[in-house]
Motif scaffolding. Structure first.
Motif, PDB file in Angstrom:
ATOM      1  N   LEU A  39      30.091 -62.738  -1.424  1.00 16.01           N
ATOM      2  CA  LEU A  39      28.824 -62.956  -0.731  1.00 16.01           C
ATOM      3  C   LEU A  39      28.637 -64.426  -0.384  1.00 16.01           C
ATOM      4  O   LEU A  39      28.167 -64.769   0.713  1.00 16.01           O
ATOM      5  CB  LEU A  39      27.660 -62.474  -1.595  1.00 16.01           C
ATOM      6  CG  LEU A  39      26.253 -62.663  -1.017  1.00 16.01           C
ATOM      7  CD1 LEU A  39      26.088 -61.865   0.276  1.00 16.01           C
ATOM      8  CD2 LEU A  39      25.191 -62.254  -2.034  1.00 16.01           C
ATOM      9  N   THR A  90      30.333 -65.583   2.921  1.00 17.75           N
ATOM     10  CA  THR A  90      30.015 -64.867   4.158  1.00 17.75           C
ATOM     11  C   THR A  90      30.211 -65.759   5.377  1.00 17.75           C
ATOM     12  O   THR A  90      29.639 -66.851   5.466  1.00 17.75           O
ATOM     13  CB  THR A  90      28.560 -64.353   4.147  1.00 17.75           C
ATOM     14  OG1 THR A  90      28.389 -63.491   3.028  1.00 17.75           O
ATOM     15  CG2 THR A  90      28.243 -63.593   5.427  1.00 17.75           C
ATOM     16  N   TYR A 116      28.558 -66.508  -7.439  1.00 20.63           N
ATOM     17  CA  TYR A 116      27.903 -67.098  -6.270  1.00 20.63           C
ATOM     18  C   TYR A 116      27.747 -68.608  -6.437  1.00 20.63           C
ATOM     19  O   TYR A 116      28.060 -69.375  -5.523  1.00 20.63           O
ATOM     20  CB  TYR A 116      26.552 -66.437  -6.060  1.00 20.63           C
ATOM     21  CG  TYR A 116      25.912 -66.745  -4.722  1.00 20.63           C
ATOM     22  CD1 TYR A 116      26.172 -65.940  -3.614  1.00 20.63           C
ATOM     23  CD2 TYR A 116      25.037 -67.814  -4.573  1.00 20.63           C
ATOM     24  CE1 TYR A 116      25.580 -66.201  -2.384  1.00 20.63           C
ATOM     25  CE2 TYR A 116      24.447 -68.091  -3.346  1.00 20.63           C
ATOM     26  CZ  TYR A 116      24.717 -67.283  -2.256  1.00 20.63           C
ATOM     27  OH  TYR A 116      24.139 -67.558  -1.038  1.00 20.63           O
ATOM     28  N   THR A 163      19.418 -64.809  -1.215  1.00 21.84           N
ATOM     29  CA  THR A 163      20.471 -63.849  -0.879  1.00 21.84           C
ATOM     30  C   THR A 163      21.152 -63.331  -2.139  1.00 21.84           C
ATOM     31  O   THR A 163      21.328 -62.120  -2.325  1.00 21.84           O
ATOM     32  CB  THR A 163      21.518 -64.502   0.041  1.00 21.84           C
ATOM     33  OG1 THR A 163      20.872 -65.013   1.210  1.00 21.84           O
ATOM     34  CG2 THR A 163      22.590 -63.508   0.451  1.00 21.84           C
ATOM     35  N   ALA A 216      20.494 -58.200   1.084  1.00 23.47           N
ATOM     36  CA  ALA A 216      21.437 -59.298   0.866  1.00 23.47           C
ATOM     37  C   ALA A 216      22.338 -59.481   2.085  1.00 23.47           C
ATOM     38  O   ALA A 216      22.629 -60.615   2.496  1.00 23.47           O
ATOM     39  CB  ALA A 216      22.274 -59.028  -0.386  1.00 23.47           C
ATOM     40  N   LEU A 260      20.174 -61.112   4.835  1.00 21.24           N
ATOM     41  CA  LEU A 260      19.896 -62.520   4.549  1.00 21.24           C
ATOM     42  C   LEU A 260      21.136 -63.394   4.726  1.00 21.24           C
ATOM     43  O   LEU A 260      21.024 -64.575   5.088  1.00 21.24           O
ATOM     44  CB  LEU A 260      19.361 -62.666   3.122  1.00 21.24           C
ATOM     45  CG  LEU A 260      17.947 -62.135   2.870  1.00 21.24           C
ATOM     46  CD1 LEU A 260      17.634 -62.138   1.372  1.00 21.24           C
ATOM     47  CD2 LEU A 260      16.909 -62.979   3.627  1.00 21.24           C
ATOM     48  N   SER A 261      22.306 -62.820   4.471  1.00 16.03           N
ATOM     49  CA  SER A 261      23.539 -63.604   4.591  1.00 16.03           C
ATOM     50  C   SER A 261      24.042 -63.690   6.020  1.00 16.03           C
ATOM     51  O   SER A 261      24.993 -64.413   6.302  1.00 16.03           O
ATOM     52  CB  SER A 261      24.637 -62.984   3.718  1.00 16.03           C
ATOM     53  OG  SER A 261      25.023 -61.709   4.227  1.00 16.03           O
TER      54      SER A 261
END
Length: 308
Positions: A53, A56, A177, A187, A248, A251-252
């Motif tokens: 994530l 991204t 993350y 996110t 998520a 938002l990413s």
């Protein structure tokens, strides 16, 4: 000195390399659940989710492969340490539950002193892995110890120990993350919250194996709390998980191509709901283990977001 012979645990794999390991080592491998590898997956997959994530739209590099390997090693070490600690706390309870009575501590295959030494050894491996990460990720990882320490006591004081397990088992998302992004933002929070609902669903399914024995010994769980309505609750948890994951992704600002693996992931979750029979312990265990595939599909979703 070993106190008894090795015993196979009720829900271990039918055949595994643990059964062929030297007799003296086998009880320790069972104590760390090497004969039940699904837990390693469920602890390691959130780390990879958080890692992917954070990447991204950026692509993946060699450092990400390095982190992914570290997370895999750390998941094995810390899941083993967590299970050892859990069994030390729950030894008396485990002896009263059919599925857990043959675990090494209640069965007498390992003494409490030996278990504590084994716990320390596994924790040291986890620490070696943790210190390879950036300083912020190290701090986030250490914070998980509070969740781990409290978890075995949750089933004694709340009907929602599965929620605490969700907070604990998915802590790899903020670790992974922050190791890459250097921060923990909305996110990542959306994905972490979604993963807690995922765990609430799959561990409610798992807990139905022990519902009757848990009632006899006074252990609380969402399986006992929801009873015959569990299928609806699991569907609700998985629905909230899907919403959180979608948030998520949004938002990413991930590529639209993530819809394909995300759809497969969601379908896999709800197929578990469709097949759930809370009166069939073997079915509950199989559905619980199917969440390895669910988790891999979600990792794939965010990997597509990183690469496309």
């Amino acid at each position: 000195m070993q106190l008894n012979f090795d015993r196979r645990v009720a829900d271990s794999l039918p055949k595994s390399w643990v059964d062929r390991a030297p007799t003296a080592v086998r009880p320790y491998l069972r104590l760390a659940r090497y004969d039940r590898p699904i837990g390693f997956w469920l602890l390691g997959l959130p780390c990879w989710m958080g890692l992917m994530l954070a990447r991204t739209g950026e692509g993946l590099g060699w450092i990400d492969l390095y982190y992914a390997v570290l997370f895999a090693i750390g998941a094995v070490a810390m899941r083993g340490a967590g299970c050892t600690y859990n069994d030390l706390v729950d030894q008396d309870l485990d002896a009263q539950v059919a599925r857990t009575a043959d675990r090494p501590l209640p069965a007498g295959s390992v003494s409490r002193k030996q278990a504590w030494l084994f716990l320390v050894a596994q924790s040291l491996v986890g620490l070696v892995v943790l210190v390879q990460l950036p300083i912020l990720a190290i701090g986030v990882g250490l914070a998980s110890l509070l969740l781990v320490a409290a978890y075995p006591f949750m089933k004694r004081i709340t009907w929602w120990p599965q929620a605490w397990l969700g907070l604990t088992f998915n802590w790899g998302i903020p670790v992974g993350y922050t190791a890459v992004a250097g921060t923990f933002d909305l996110t990542a929070l959306a994905l972490y919250a979604a993963a807690v609902f995922w765990t609430l669903g799959y561990d409610t399914i798992y807990a139905h194996q022990d519902a009757e024995d848990d009632a006899l010994v006074g252990v609380k769980s969402t399986a006992r709390l929801f009873g015959e309505n569990s299928q609806y609750w699991v569907a609700g948890f998985y629905g909230l998980n899907a919403v959180g994951v979608a948030l998520a992704i949004w938002l990413s600002d991930a590529s639209p191509f993530v819809v394909i693996p995300f759809t497969l992931y969601t379908a896999h979750l709800f197929n578990q709901v469709r097949e759930l029979d809370i009166t069939d312990g073997a079915r509950c265990l199989a559905l619980f283990k199917a969440n390895r595939t669910s988790g891999l599909l979600l990792v794939l979703t965010f990997m597509v977001g990183a690469l496309v």
